[in-house]
Design an enzyme around this catalytic site. Structure first.
Site, PDB file in Angstrom:
ATOM      1  N   HIS A  85       9.316  -3.541   3.408  1.00  0.00           N
ATOM      2  CA  HIS A  85       8.937  -3.755   2.000  1.00  0.00           C
ATOM      3  C   HIS A  85      10.183  -4.018   1.152  1.00  0.00           C
ATOM      4  O   HIS A  85      10.156  -4.844   0.247  1.00  0.00           O
ATOM      5  CB  HIS A  85       8.239  -2.511   1.433  1.00  0.00           C
ATOM      6  CG  HIS A  85       6.962  -2.145   2.129  1.00  0.00           C
ATOM      7  ND1 HIS A  85       6.851  -1.049   2.940  1.00  0.00           N
ATOM      8  CD2 HIS A  85       5.742  -2.737   2.126  1.00  0.00           C
ATOM      9  CE1 HIS A  85       5.612  -0.961   3.395  1.00  0.00           C
ATOM     10  NE2 HIS A  85       4.922  -1.990   2.933  1.00  0.00           N
ATOM     11  N   LYS A  87       8.851  -2.964  11.841  1.00  0.00           N
ATOM     12  CA  LYS A  87       8.673  -1.847  10.892  1.00  0.00           C
ATOM     13  C   LYS A  87       7.244  -1.848  10.369  1.00  0.00           C
ATOM     14  O   LYS A  87       6.707  -2.910  10.032  1.00  0.00           O
ATOM     15  CB  LYS A  87       9.619  -2.007   9.712  1.00  0.00           C
ATOM     16  CG  LYS A  87      11.079  -1.996  10.114  1.00  0.00           C
ATOM     17  CD  LYS A  87      11.796  -0.831   9.513  1.00  0.00           C
ATOM     18  CE  LYS A  87      13.277  -0.902   9.861  1.00  0.00           C
ATOM     19  NZ  LYS A  87      13.950   0.365   9.663  1.00  0.00           N
ATOM     20  N   ARG A 133       2.493   2.512   9.760  1.00  0.00           N
ATOM     21  CA  ARG A 133       1.721   3.181  10.816  1.00  0.00           C
ATOM     22  C   ARG A 133       2.598   3.678  11.968  1.00  0.00           C
ATOM     23  O   ARG A 133       2.119   4.461  12.792  1.00  0.00           O
ATOM     24  CB  ARG A 133       0.615   2.252  11.340  1.00  0.00           C
ATOM     25  CG  ARG A 133      -0.494   2.053  10.326  1.00  0.00           C
ATOM     26  CD  ARG A 133      -1.746   1.456  10.932  1.00  0.00           C
ATOM     27  NE  ARG A 133      -2.876   1.558  10.016  1.00  0.00           N
ATOM     28  CZ  ARG A 133      -3.275   0.599   9.172  1.00  0.00           C
ATOM     29  NH1 ARG A 133      -2.638  -0.549   9.137  1.00  0.00           N
ATOM     30  NH2 ARG A 133      -4.290   0.790   8.366  1.00  0.00           N
ATOM     31  N   MET A 188       0.846  -1.198   0.000  1.00  0.00           N
ATOM     32  CA  MET A 188       0.000   0.000   0.000  1.00  0.00           C
ATOM     33  C   MET A 188       0.884   1.251   0.000  1.00  0.00           C
ATOM     34  O   MET A 188       0.455   2.333   0.394  1.00  0.00           O
ATOM     35  CB  MET A 188      -0.933  -0.002   1.210  1.00  0.00           C
ATOM     36  CG  MET A 188      -1.929  -1.154   1.153  1.00  0.00           C
ATOM     37  SD  MET A 188      -3.501  -0.808   1.938  1.00  0.00           S
ATOM     38  CE  MET A 188      -2.980  -0.483   3.604  1.00  0.00           C
ATOM     39  N   GLN A 203      -2.941 -12.044   7.758  1.00  0.00           N
ATOM     40  CA  GLN A 203      -3.133 -11.740   6.331  1.00  0.00           C
ATOM     41  C   GLN A 203      -2.471 -12.818   5.464  1.00  0.00           C
ATOM     42  O   GLN A 203      -3.044 -13.301   4.494  1.00  0.00           O
ATOM     43  CB  GLN A 203      -2.522 -10.368   6.020  1.00  0.00           C
ATOM     44  CG  GLN A 203      -2.383 -10.079   4.536  1.00  0.00           C
ATOM     45  CD  GLN A 203      -1.999  -8.645   4.263  1.00  0.00           C
ATOM     46  OE1 GLN A 203      -2.822  -7.756   4.354  1.00  0.00           O
ATOM     47  NE2 GLN A 203      -0.745  -8.404   3.904  1.00  0.00           N
TER      48      GLN A 203
HETATM   49  O1  PAF Z   1      -0.194  -5.669   3.501  1.00  0.00           O
HETATM   50  C1  PAF Z   1      -0.611  -4.737   2.786  1.00  0.00           C
HETATM   51  O2  PAF Z   1       0.069  -3.731   2.582  1.00  0.00           O
HETATM   52  C2  PAF Z   1      -1.980  -4.842   2.133  1.00  0.00           C
HETATM   53  O3  PAF Z   1      -2.897  -5.431   3.002  1.00  0.00           O
HETATM   54  C3  PAF Z   1      -1.966  -5.566   0.778  1.00  0.00           C
HETATM   55  C4  PAF Z   1      -1.554  -7.012   0.886  1.00  0.00           C
HETATM   56  C5  PAF Z   1      -1.001  -4.838  -0.173  1.00  0.00           C
HETATM   57  C6  PAF Z   1      -3.357  -5.512   0.146  1.00  0.00           C
HETATM   58  O4  PAF Z   1      -3.794  -4.220  -0.033  1.00  0.00           O
END
Ligand code: PAF
Length: 286
Positions: A37, A184, A187, A30, A153
């Site tokens: 990331h 990390k 938010r 996101m 998730q």
């Molecule tokens: O983990 C995230 O940043 C989001 O939930 C994702 C997997 C990109 C879906 O929008």
């Protein structure tokens, strides 16, 4: 590195790569990218010939009173990080490119979504599954990379991919932490100085629970009670949940046996943060 906001262009580019016999990895994000990331993109670049990073604040995974409008965004910084990490394409669509005004199709994994974060965010995983499913349909990716920090998730996406026979490998990657242990997260930028110091209590609790299991404690109630005690010692912290669950089904367990997830969600001031660890025993032994 290219950037596009168009589904058609992203699809054409990946098709071209696949025609050339290249493998393609996807890192769904996101945006407001950080070292966590970056580690996913670096891994994807090591394991695939080409890497696509999707950078899209997905509106349908935010509840009515959540932080959609204030969620941090910085596409210029994201471009720099993606370039450094070895991405080949950033897919950065506008919401209207992803969701038609009369969009009405959703994907939901019932079982795995209900506990932990699903209790306070009842429509969150439906939004996550729907957007991830859409990304998987935009192009024929070989692998998709997700952080273990969002452990539920990851379990939900694995279940969706299995249940719907999606031909893609789901790769889970380790949590990346600040020097003091805080996981990390985009938010973390919401925290003021005092809250930032207090936030370390999440990783302290998680490490304490892990230590107890490594030392042989198996009773979920004993482990979570001690983790709660650690968090409650911090005045700025308010517990949402501290739970031990099966890492695959996200069902609560009484004993830490097999593959278990110890997960915490804690409000620090108004910011809700999560952390976790996975602990594995074989036949009940370490
Ligand atoms: O983990 C995230 O940043 C989001 O939930 C994702 C997997 C990109 C879906 O929008």
């Amino acid at each position: 590195m290219k950037i596009t906001g168009s589904v058609r262009e992203a699809r054409e580019q990946v098709k071209k790569w696949k025609k050339e016999g290249l493998s393609v990895g996807l890192v769904p994000t996101m945006g407001f990218l950080h070292e966590g990331h970056k580690s996913l993109i670096v891994r994807a670049a090591a394991e695939n010939d080409r890497v696509v990073v999707s950078d899209f604040v997905n509106p349908i995974q935010f509840g009515a009173n959540e932080d959609l409008s204030t969620y941090p965004r910085d596409i210029e910084q994201d471009k720099r990080l993606c370039e450094e990490a070895g991405a080949d394409l950033i897919f950065h669509p506008e919401p209207k490119e992803m969701y038609a005004a009369d969009f009405s199709t959703y994907v939901e994994t019932k079982a795995v979504s209900g506990g932990l974060c699903g209790k306070t965010r009842p429509t969150h995983f439906r939004g996550v599954c729907t957007v991830v499913c859409k990304l998987f349909h935009i192009a024929d990716f070989d692998r998709a990379y997700f952080g273990q920090k969002d452990a539920q998730q990851l379990a939900v996406i694995r279940r969706m991919a299995r249940d719907l026979n999606m031909d893609i490998e789901i790769v889970g990657c380790p949590i990346i932490r600040e020097k003091d242990g805080l996981a990390k997260s985009s938010r973390n930028t919401y925290l003021d100085e005092e809250e930032r110091k207090a936030a370390v209590v999440l990783s302290k609790a998680v490490f304490r629970g892990e230590e107890m299991m490594k030392n042989g404690e198996r009773k979920a109630a004993v482990i979570t009670e001690e983790m709660r005690r650690v968090i409650e010692a911090e005045p700025l912290a308010r517990i949402d949940y501290v739970e031990l669950v099966d890492a695959g089904s996200i069902e609560p367990v009484e004993l830490a046996e097999g593959r278990v997830l110890a997960a915490v969600a804690v409000y620090i001031g108004r910011t809700r943060l999560i952390d976790n660890f996975i602990f594995e025993t074989q036949g009940g032994e370490l």
